[in-house]
Design an enzyme around this catalytic site. Sequence first.
Site, mmCIF file in Angstrom:
data_model
loop_
_atom_site.group_PDB
_atom_site.id
_atom_site.type_symbol
_atom_site.label_atom_id
_atom_site.label_comp_id
_atom_site.label_asym_id
_atom_site.label_seq_id
_atom_site.Cartn_x
_atom_site.Cartn_y
_atom_site.Cartn_z
ATOM 1 N N SER A 265 0.803 -1.218 -0.026
ATOM 2 C CA SER A 265 -0.015 -0.035 -0.174
ATOM 3 C C SER A 265 1.008 1.282 -0.107
ATOM 4 O O SER A 265 1.644 1.411 -0.793
ATOM 5 C CB SER A 265 -0.948 0.000 1.219
ATOM 6 O OG SER A 265 -2.079 0.670 1.017
ATOM 7 N N LYS A 269 4.419 2.157 -2.320
ATOM 8 C CA LYS A 269 4.736 3.167 -3.272
ATOM 9 C C LYS A 269 5.995 3.451 -2.752
ATOM 10 O O LYS A 269 7.083 3.755 -3.697
ATOM 11 C CB LYS A 269 3.754 4.257 -2.762
ATOM 12 C CG LYS A 269 2.395 4.109 -2.858
ATOM 13 C CD LYS A 269 1.435 5.319 -2.802
ATOM 14 C CE LYS A 269 0.061 5.103 -2.108
ATOM 15 N NZ LYS A 269 -1.015 4.517 -2.775
ATOM 16 N N TRP A 356 -9.902 0.358 -4.962
ATOM 17 C CA TRP A 356 -9.469 1.791 -4.628
ATOM 18 C C TRP A 356 -7.935 2.150 -5.164
ATOM 19 O O TRP A 356 -7.466 2.934 -5.701
ATOM 20 C CB TRP A 356 -9.580 2.184 -3.156
ATOM 21 C CG TRP A 356 -8.788 3.409 -2.486
ATOM 22 C CD1 TRP A 356 -7.987 3.408 -1.560
ATOM 23 C CD2 TRP A 356 -9.485 4.659 -2.803
ATOM 24 N NE1 TRP A 356 -7.641 4.522 -1.117
ATOM 25 C CE2 TRP A 356 -8.472 5.485 -1.816
ATOM 26 C CE3 TRP A 356 -10.490 5.365 -3.480
ATOM 27 C CZ2 TRP A 356 -8.830 6.793 -1.898
ATOM 28 C CZ3 TRP A 356 -10.832 6.703 -3.165
ATOM 29 C CH2 TRP A 356 -9.873 7.495 -2.560
ATOM 30 N N HIS A 406 -7.783 -5.835 -0.113
ATOM 31 C CA HIS A 406 -6.600 -5.007 0.192
ATOM 32 C C HIS A 406 -5.818 -5.525 1.552
ATOM 33 O O HIS A 406 -6.358 -5.222 2.559
ATOM 34 C CB HIS A 406 -6.870 -3.357 0.390
ATOM 35 C CG HIS A 406 -5.809 -2.508 0.652
ATOM 36 N ND1 HIS A 406 -4.910 -2.171 -0.459
ATOM 37 C CD2 HIS A 406 -5.443 -1.841 1.408
ATOM 38 C CE1 HIS A 406 -4.217 -1.254 -0.275
ATOM 39 N NE2 HIS A 406 -4.183 -1.004 1.140
HETATM 40 C C1 GCU Z 1 -5.409 5.063 1.846
HETATM 41 C C2 GCU Z 1 -4.791 5.865 0.664
HETATM 42 C C3 GCU Z 1 -3.981 4.846 -0.286
HETATM 43 C C4 GCU Z 1 -2.851 3.770 0.401
HETATM 44 C C5 GCU Z 1 -3.520 3.091 1.553
HETATM 45 C C6 GCU Z 1 -2.755 2.370 2.627
HETATM 46 O O1 GCU Z 1 -6.329 4.162 1.399
HETATM 47 O O2 GCU Z 1 -5.748 6.104 -0.020
HETATM 48 O O3 GCU Z 1 -3.327 5.449 -1.464
HETATM 49 O O4 GCU Z 1 -2.224 3.056 -0.539
HETATM 50 O O5 GCU Z 1 -4.315 4.248 2.570
HETATM 51 O O6 GCU Z 1 -1.434 2.616 2.676
HETATM 52 O O7 GCU Z 1 -3.019 1.482 3.263
#
Ligand code: GCU
Length: 425
Positions: A265, A269, A356, A406
């Site tokens: 997540s 990144k 998402w 997720h």
């Molecule tokens: C939020 C955010 C995402 C990210 C996520 C996470 O949902 O919008 O961009 O990847 O958190 O880190 O769990």
Amino acid sequence: MTPNQTTVKPLFLLLFTLITSALTAQPEANYDETKVPKFSVPDPLVTFGGEAITDSQQWEEKRKLEIYQFFEKQIYGKVPALLDEYSFKVIEQDNNALGGKAQRKQIAVGIKKNNRSLNFNILLYLPIGNENAPVFLGYNFHGNHTVTDDPNVIITEAWNENNEDLKIRNNKATEASRGVRMNRWAIDKMLDKGYGIATVYYGEIDPDKNDFSDGLHSLFYEEGQTKPKTNEWGSIAAWAYGLSRAMDYLENDTNISNVIVFGHSRLGKAALWAGATDLRFAGVIGNDSGCGGAALSKRKFGETIGQINTSFPHWFSESFKKYSNKEEMLPVDQHELLALIAPRPLYVASAVEDEWADPKGEFLSAQYATKVYELYDKKGISSTDVQEVNHPIKQTLAYHMRSGKHDVTDYDWDQYIAWAETFAK
Ligand code: GCU
């Protein structure tokens, strides 16, 4: 105050709130494939100036750098300067940890800049009997003690986001949260297959809040500075930098061969950006990394740049905000972030219910990055490959879409470990 003033002030405040929320309000997230705008992604093999790239040498010399610099200055932000000092110390070690399966080390890393310092701890398990083990390195969300129920893992002192389910209260980790995230870390599986695991709590590098007064950024400030400059690093770049500082230790540990950087997540990144900035990572895994990670921005499916910059204004460089709801203006897209990792092994993973993060955008991104891998005779996701649930495509540039939400599951780790067998040992 006259009666007139008492009514004018709340009215003015109301008006002000309405105008500012109208200006920052984000359109609803789109989850409808038929509403994805017509978009075209930039060709990684054509320079900004329109020149075609036909081999890996031209890619390295002409194209890679300009793409890299764009991501560095306009998206994640530049690291402002070099460190003054770096040190590490093994503060705890047990050669008979986890029931005799592993050697455990806890390493305190100290970094210094401008007479200010920051410390973070690496938790490292190495498999007994494999003296030259490949290691997965990844951040955890709530502290090293959450990834295992091993009672000897040091509990982080750093600021922690409250999470009632994980028993994190008053922004502090305690014994109550030991082992609460074991489900996301298949440590036994890794050790059984001869892999080590190294993890760091990301909040020790930069607490995940919109406040630049603390964490790594603050070490680098000039007199009077309170936040990074426009083209300088946001939190994702700071976390990526922290992964490289962990690597500084790991590459000197003689029991470690290769390091594969992993992240889920937001930390996916960070892992992708770390993979792009630091060639020492032998492999890179972005698990459900979504917007600003592996997913294409121009599809505007699920989370968009406008949404991410509004909800997490500290994640990217300030300069990235000019692309909020203007994705079509971007001269790059995230497949080019993936291409920066070529020819090193890269695994992009999605979960089918994680809309998402735009699983299709992650798949297409891997597919569009593949032509750069092909310049090096490496395989990726070909134009005839299809995205099917639980059908991993394990090439040098690999992809899977797991069933479910997720998360990071054993299914994900089974794929990563099997894939790593093809290059890491
Ligand atoms: C939020 C955010 C995402 C990210 C996520 C996470 O949902 O919008 O961009 O990847 O958190 O880190 O769990």
